[in-house]
Write a protein that holds these residues in place. Structure first.
Motif, PDB file in Angstrom:
ATOM      1  N   VAL A   1       0.955  -0.995   0.006  1.00  0.00           N
ATOM      2  CA  VAL A   1      -0.060   0.069  -0.023  1.00  0.00           C
ATOM      3  C   VAL A   1       0.723   1.215  -0.056  1.00  0.00           C
ATOM      4  O   VAL A   1       2.002   1.070   0.514  1.00  0.00           O
ATOM      5  N   SER A   2       0.331   2.224  -0.900  1.00  0.00           N
ATOM      6  CA  SER A   2       1.436   3.253  -0.755  1.00  0.00           C
ATOM      7  C   SER A   2       0.609   4.836  -0.685  1.00  0.00           C
ATOM      8  O   SER A   2      -0.856   4.621  -1.049  1.00  0.00           O
TER       9      SER A   2
ATOM     10  N   GLY B   1       7.663  14.738  -5.804  1.00  0.00           N
ATOM     11  CA  GLY B   1       6.949  14.555  -4.729  1.00  0.00           C
ATOM     12  C   GLY B   1       7.572  13.138  -4.084  1.00  0.00           C
ATOM     13  O   GLY B   1       8.518  12.482  -4.382  1.00  0.00           O
ATOM     14  N   VAL B   2       6.828  12.631  -3.050  1.00  0.00           N
ATOM     15  CA  VAL B   2       7.241  11.507  -2.237  1.00  0.00           C
ATOM     16  C   VAL B   2       6.018  10.615  -1.995  1.00  0.00           C
ATOM     17  O   VAL B   2       4.953  10.998  -1.721  1.00  0.00           O
ATOM     18  N   LEU B   3       6.588   9.271  -2.236  1.00  0.00           N
ATOM     19  CA  LEU B   3       5.325   8.282  -1.947  1.00  0.00           C
ATOM     20  C   LEU B   3       5.976   7.467  -0.504  1.00  0.00           C
ATOM     21  O   LEU B   3       7.006   7.165  -0.409  1.00  0.00           O
TER      22      LEU B   3
ATOM     23  N   LYS C   1      -1.381  14.476  -4.030  1.00  0.00           N
ATOM     24  CA  LYS C   1      -0.998  14.330  -2.468  1.00  0.00           C
ATOM     25  C   LYS C   1      -2.399  14.026  -1.711  1.00  0.00           C
ATOM     26  O   LYS C   1      -3.617  14.661  -2.028  1.00  0.00           O
ATOM     27  N   GLY C   2      -2.348  13.115  -0.848  1.00  0.00           N
ATOM     28  CA  GLY C   2      -3.167  12.804   0.139  1.00  0.00           C
ATOM     29  C   GLY C   2      -3.997  11.498  -0.459  1.00  0.00           C
ATOM     30  O   GLY C   2      -4.839  10.733   0.162  1.00  0.00           O
ATOM     31  N   ASP C   3      -3.708  11.061  -1.843  1.00  0.00           N
ATOM     32  CA  ASP C   3      -4.351   9.671  -2.179  1.00  0.00           C
ATOM     33  C   ASP C   3      -3.418   8.668  -1.767  1.00  0.00           C
ATOM     34  O   ASP C   3      -2.420   8.834  -1.406  1.00  0.00           O
TER      35      ASP C   3
ATOM     36  N   VAL D   1       2.458  14.566  -7.669  1.00  0.00           N
ATOM     37  CA  VAL D   1       1.611  13.870  -8.642  1.00  0.00           C
ATOM     38  C   VAL D   1       2.300  12.691  -9.171  1.00  0.00           C
ATOM     39  O   VAL D   1       3.290  13.181  -9.924  1.00  0.00           O
ATOM     40  N   PHE D   2       1.534  11.678  -9.367  1.00  0.00           N
ATOM     41  CA  PHE D   2       2.061  10.401  -9.810  1.00  0.00           C
ATOM     42  C   PHE D   2       1.107   9.908 -10.800  1.00  0.00           C
ATOM     43  O   PHE D   2      -0.064   9.747 -10.614  1.00  0.00           O
ATOM     44  N   GLU D   3       1.874   9.482 -12.058  1.00  0.00           N
ATOM     45  CA  GLU D   3       0.734   8.442 -12.748  1.00  0.00           C
ATOM     46  C   GLU D   3       1.199   7.112 -12.253  1.00  0.00           C
ATOM     47  O   GLU D   3       2.382   6.708 -12.383  1.00  0.00           O
TER      48      GLU D   3
END
Length: 115
Positions: A59-60, A100-102, A80-82, A66-68
């Protein structure tokens, strides 16, 4: 001597060094035991988490950016927040659209992340 994050009960992010794991990708392993592992991965714009699969459930959480995200045949843009869930042995990957960061959590732990 490098910090061993195994079974750390309290983790200070600034106390764990970044490890370069690819072009535009850095990772921190926060804490883990045999059953669970938490990591953080920082992406520069355009960095790619190559398509891959592993026997771990993942889970991430999108801490920033923003990520595809591709999971199997499905592609979604997350902000962010998803968050997202990856079952074991499913092909998946990520492309960073805004830096960003995961935050990734695996079960069981990723032995391949530990030297």
């Amino acid at each position: 001597m490098a910090l061993n994050p195994k079974e750390l009960r309290f983790v200070k992010a600034n106390g764990i060094p970044w490890e370069t794991v690819g072009d535009g990708l850095r990772r921190k392993v926060f804490t883990y035991d045999a059953n669970l592992m938490m990591t953080m991965v920082a992406f520069e714009m355009g960095a790619v988490g190559s398509m891959h699969q592993h026997p771990h459930t993942q889970v991430s959480y999108v801490e920033s950016g923003v990520f595809e995200i591709t999971i199997g045949e499905e592609v979604k843009v997350l902000h962010k927040g998803d968050a997202y869930y990856i079952p074991p042995n499913i092909l998946h990957g990520a492309v960073c659209r805004e830096p960003g960061v995961l935050v990734d959590v695996f079960t069981p732990m990723r032995e391949d992340f530990i030297e």
